[in-house]
Motif scaffolding. Structure first.
Motif, short mmCIF file in Angstrom:
data_model
loop_
_atom_site.label_atom_id
_atom_site.label_comp_id
_atom_site.label_asym_id
_atom_site.label_seq_id
_atom_site.Cartn_x
_atom_site.Cartn_y
_atom_site.Cartn_z
N GLU A 50 28.31 33.05 18.73
CA GLU A 50 27.28 32.71 19.80
C GLU A 50 26.09 32.90 19.36
O GLU A 50 24.93 32.20 19.23
CB GLU A 50 27.38 33.43 21.14
N MET A 51 25.90 33.90 18.60
CA MET A 51 24.52 34.38 17.85
C MET A 51 24.19 33.53 16.71
O MET A 51 23.10 33.13 16.59
CB MET A 51 24.55 36.03 17.35
N ILE A 52 24.91 33.32 15.85
CA ILE A 52 24.66 32.30 14.62
C ILE A 52 24.58 30.92 15.26
O ILE A 52 23.62 30.31 14.82
CB ILE A 52 26.09 32.13 13.86
N TYR A 53 25.18 30.46 16.62
CA TYR A 53 24.77 29.34 17.16
C TYR A 53 23.37 29.03 17.65
O TYR A 53 22.55 28.21 17.46
CB TYR A 53 25.69 28.86 18.33
N ARG A 54 22.88 30.36 18.26
CA ARG A 54 21.42 30.42 18.81
C ARG A 54 20.75 30.35 17.43
O ARG A 54 19.57 29.52 17.51
CB ARG A 54 21.33 31.77 19.49
N MET A 55 20.78 30.87 16.53
CA MET A 55 20.17 30.67 15.26
C MET A 55 19.98 29.37 14.73
O MET A 55 19.05 29.14 14.27
CB MET A 55 20.47 31.85 14.20
N SER A 56 21.30 28.89 14.61
CA SER A 56 21.19 27.46 14.21
C SER A 56 20.35 26.68 14.92
O SER A 56 19.80 25.69 14.03
CB SER A 56 22.78 27.13 14.12
N VAL A 57 20.39 26.43 15.96
CA VAL A 57 19.70 25.78 16.90
C VAL A 57 18.01 25.90 16.81
O VAL A 57 17.35 25.05 16.72
CB VAL A 57 20.04 26.14 18.60
N ALA A 58 17.75 27.20 16.58
CA ALA A 58 16.23 27.43 16.00
C ALA A 58 15.86 26.72 14.65
O ALA A 58 14.96 26.35 14.57
CB ALA A 58 16.16 29.00 16.04
N GLY A 59 16.76 26.88 13.75
CA GLY A 59 16.65 26.24 12.68
C GLY A 59 16.06 27.25 11.59
O GLY A 59 15.26 28.16 11.80
N ILE A 60 16.21 26.84 10.12
CA ILE A 60 15.74 27.52 9.27
C ILE A 60 14.25 27.19 8.94
O ILE A 60 13.64 26.06 9.41
CB ILE A 60 16.22 26.92 7.72
N GLY A 61 13.37 28.31 8.73
CA GLY A 61 11.95 28.27 8.91
C GLY A 61 11.48 28.47 10.47
O GLY A 61 10.31 28.79 10.54
N GLY A 62 12.21 28.67 11.35
CA GLY A 62 11.75 28.89 12.77
C GLY A 62 11.89 30.22 13.04
O GLY A 62 12.22 31.26 12.32
N GLU A 63 11.56 30.71 14.21
CA GLU A 63 11.42 32.01 14.73
C GLU A 63 12.56 32.37 15.95
O GLU A 63 12.69 31.25 16.67
CB GLU A 63 10.13 32.63 15.07
N THR A 64 12.83 33.36 15.91
CA THR A 64 13.88 33.46 17.12
C THR A 64 13.68 35.05 17.76
O THR A 64 13.39 35.80 16.87
CB THR A 64 15.28 33.62 16.75
N ARG A 65 13.71 34.86 19.06
CA ARG A 65 13.44 36.33 19.82
C ARG A 65 14.70 37.17 20.05
O ARG A 65 15.62 36.42 20.89
CB ARG A 65 12.56 35.86 21.03
N VAL A 66 14.93 38.03 19.32
CA VAL A 66 16.21 38.93 19.46
C VAL A 66 16.09 40.02 20.43
O VAL A 66 14.92 40.75 20.13
CB VAL A 66 16.92 39.17 18.23
N THR A 67 16.79 40.24 21.41
CA THR A 67 16.63 41.51 22.36
C THR A 67 17.63 42.50 21.57
O THR A 67 18.87 42.41 21.63
CB THR A 67 17.28 41.24 23.94
N ARG A 68 17.25 43.57 21.41
CA ARG A 68 17.59 44.90 20.99
C ARG A 68 17.73 45.86 21.79
O ARG A 68 16.78 46.18 22.47
CB ARG A 68 17.09 45.33 19.38
N VAL A 69 18.92 46.78 21.80
CA VAL A 69 19.16 47.91 22.52
C VAL A 69 19.26 48.90 21.64
O VAL A 69 20.12 49.15 21.00
CB VAL A 69 20.12 47.77 23.75
N ARG A 70 18.29 50.12 21.84
CA ARG A 70 18.62 51.27 20.95
C ARG A 70 18.28 52.46 21.61
O ARG A 70 17.19 52.53 22.46
CB ARG A 70 17.51 51.06 19.70
N ASP A 71 19.20 53.28 21.93
CA ASP A 71 19.05 54.70 22.55
C ASP A 71 18.57 54.40 24.22
O ASP A 71 18.21 55.24 24.72
CB ASP A 71 17.93 55.48 22.08
N GLY A 72 19.52 53.27 24.56
CA GLY A 72 19.33 52.78 25.88
C GLY A 72 18.13 52.10 26.42
O GLY A 72 17.94 51.58 27.45
N ALA A 73 17.06 51.90 25.27
CA ALA A 73 15.73 51.02 25.72
C ALA A 73 15.87 49.82 24.95
O ALA A 73 16.30 49.72 23.83
CB ALA A 73 14.79 51.96 25.05
N ALA A 74 15.81 48.80 25.69
CA ALA A 74 15.70 47.37 25.36
C ALA A 74 14.29 46.91 24.84
O ALA A 74 13.23 47.30 25.38
CB ALA A 74 16.16 46.34 26.63
N GLU A 75 14.14 46.16 24.01
CA GLU A 75 13.13 45.70 23.09
C GLU A 75 13.18 44.18 22.59
O GLU A 75 14.32 43.88 21.94
CB GLU A 75 12.46 46.49 22.07
#
Length: 461
Positions: A323-348
């Motif tokens: 699913e993650m690779i699909y989302r990145m493939s849709v954005a395409g090489i040279g594009g930007e993507t926004r990834v939601t990261r959770v570290r120590d219980g905090a999302a960013e």
């Protein structure tokens, strides 16, 4: 009460052209038309594809024998054999750009496309990708073709009415109806296709491959690719490749690419289970926990660490690597993507710049000569691009077999094998392989890593 329920159901099944207003049918004629307007709009853009390729096969009296087949496979003469495939395709532009499945047209030497109005065109493959099971074709001499509009497949919802249009069993163009019965199906389809699929219960059968899955406004939401069946026929579970990925394929084909380039993640991980979620500060299980990052990974460059949890990409939840690779493939090489990261219980939210797997260090491809102990074997340095192409362990280093050649195959080598040593000496660069083979005495010993397993191959010369 029953009367009003019937009217409501009929209003849902009445097809309307793009831009028209949904309304309750006002006459028996309108009710009886059903999906007629949308079929008239979409069907001319769905084509039948007849593909042919010539393959060399070897006949052996030991074919299929679990023991002797391996030893005698190279002793029988090669005979050319014609393989035919039948499928469907969808026209996406007036100048004849067509999308279909790789398993329909991949490696074909002759492709004939027949339109709904019986016109025929020769076609050539512009771009194809076995992993995604997609191929982009160009009709020779085509102009003024009927074409389907691509819909943003991220707006598709479970329960929507859809039509599947294709050529099942070669009987001619056929339309079936159903609903979208599932989204984000990863790993559910068979064959080489991997990634994210739209699931539908619209009947799909052999020959529907490459055909259109359209909504009730005649817009393309996906390309039918597989069925899940024990008998070979439709059992109510079919899979379609989302239109968002098709759009990226068309863009790369129009840019001149002959092979699909997908962004490189450079990480490995696993889905977050219910047992893991509580300790990670997640209210519900979901996402991917990172276990390894390659130093050249765009995730490493953005500050991600092992133990971080990826829960969404561009606002869409992800629960598995495909699913993650699909989302990145849709954005395409040279594009930007926004990834939601959770570290120590905090999302960013973290923005990643996407690119292809780097060719660093250079491959330095080397082929052994005709007088070598293993002639015709091609080796090269391992780099991120090679890791991605050959599906090697993420942190692999050293020299890899790119092509074993006939002698290498007989010796037991396979593409992707990592050469760790020859006759007890470490292999550090590709240029060392041939001199080390030439220095062999009466015995040859190869230390090989295949996947995560290591073994030694010994031969008497």
């Amino acid at each position: 009460m029953v009367r009003w329920i019937c009217v409501l159901v009929l209003s849902l099944t009445l097809a309307v052209p793009a831009g028209a207003e949904m309304r309750v049918p006002e006459s028996r004629v309108e009710i009886s038309m059903g999906f007629v307007p949308v079929v008239k709009e979409a069907a001319p853009a769905v084509v039948n594809i007849y593909a042919r390729r010539v393959v060399n096969t070897r006949s052996s009296p030991f074919r299929g024998d679990p023991f002797f087949d391996e030893f005698f496979r190279d002793f029988s003469g090669a005979r050319p054999r014609v393989e035919n495939s039948l499928g469907s395709g969808v026209i996406l532009s007036a100048d004849g750009i067509v999308v279909s499945n790789y398993h329909v047209v991949g490696m074909a030497t002759d492709i004939r496309v027949v339109l709904n109005d019986r016109r025929e065109f020769e076609a050539r493959v512009l771009l194809s990708d076995e992993e995604s099971d997609l191929a982009i074709l160009k009709l020779e001499g085509a102009e003024g073709m009927p074409a389907l509009e691509l819909r943003d497949s991220d707006t598709v919802e479970v329960g929507e009415l859809v039509l599947a249009i294709g050529n099942p069993f070669g009987v001619g163009q056929t339309v079936t109806s159903g609903i979208v019965s599932g989204l984000a199906r990863s790993g559910a389809a068979t064959g080489n296709a991997r990634g994210y699929f739209i699931q539908t219960d619209a009947p799909i059968n052999p020959g529907n491959s490459g055909g259109a899955l359209v909504d009730i406004e005649g817009r393309l939401v996906g390309i039918n690719t597989r069925i899940l069946s024990r008998s070979g026929g439709s059992n109510g579970i079919g899979f379609a490749i989302p239109a968002a990925l098709v759009a990226q394929f068309v863009a790369q084909a129009e840019a001149g690419n002959t092979a699909f380039e997908r962004p490189w993640a450079g990480i490995s991980g696993q889905p977050v289970t219910a047992d893991m979620a509580e300790g990670m500060g997640l209210n519900v299980p979901g996402g991917i926990i990172i276990s390894q990052l390659h130093p050249a990974s765009p995730f490493a460059a953005a500050g991600f660490q092992a133990g971080d949890v990826i829960t969404a990409v561009d606002g869409q939840a992800v629960n598995a690597a495909p699913e993650m690779i699909y989302r990145m493939s849709v954005a395409g090489i040279g594009g930007e993507t926004r990834v939601t990261r959770v570290r120590d219980g905090a999302a960013e939210d973290v923005v990643l710049r996407l690119g292809a797997a780097p060719e660093v260090p250079p491959r330095d491809v080397t082929e052994t000569g005709a007088r070598s102990v293993i002639p015709g074997m091609t080796v090269g340095n391992i780099n991120p691009a090679v890791i991605a192409e050959l599906d090697l362990p993420l942190m692999a280093e050293g020299v890899v077999v790119l092509e074993p050649g006939r002698a290498g195959l007989r010796a037991g080598l396979r593409q992707g094998d990592i050469l760790r040593g020859i006759n007890g000496a470490a292999v550090e660069v590709p240029g060392m392989v041939e001199p080390m083979l030439e220095a062999s005495g009466r015995w040859l010993s190869l230390d090989v890593q295949r996947g995560t397993q290591r073994s030694t191959l010994r031969f008497r010369l």
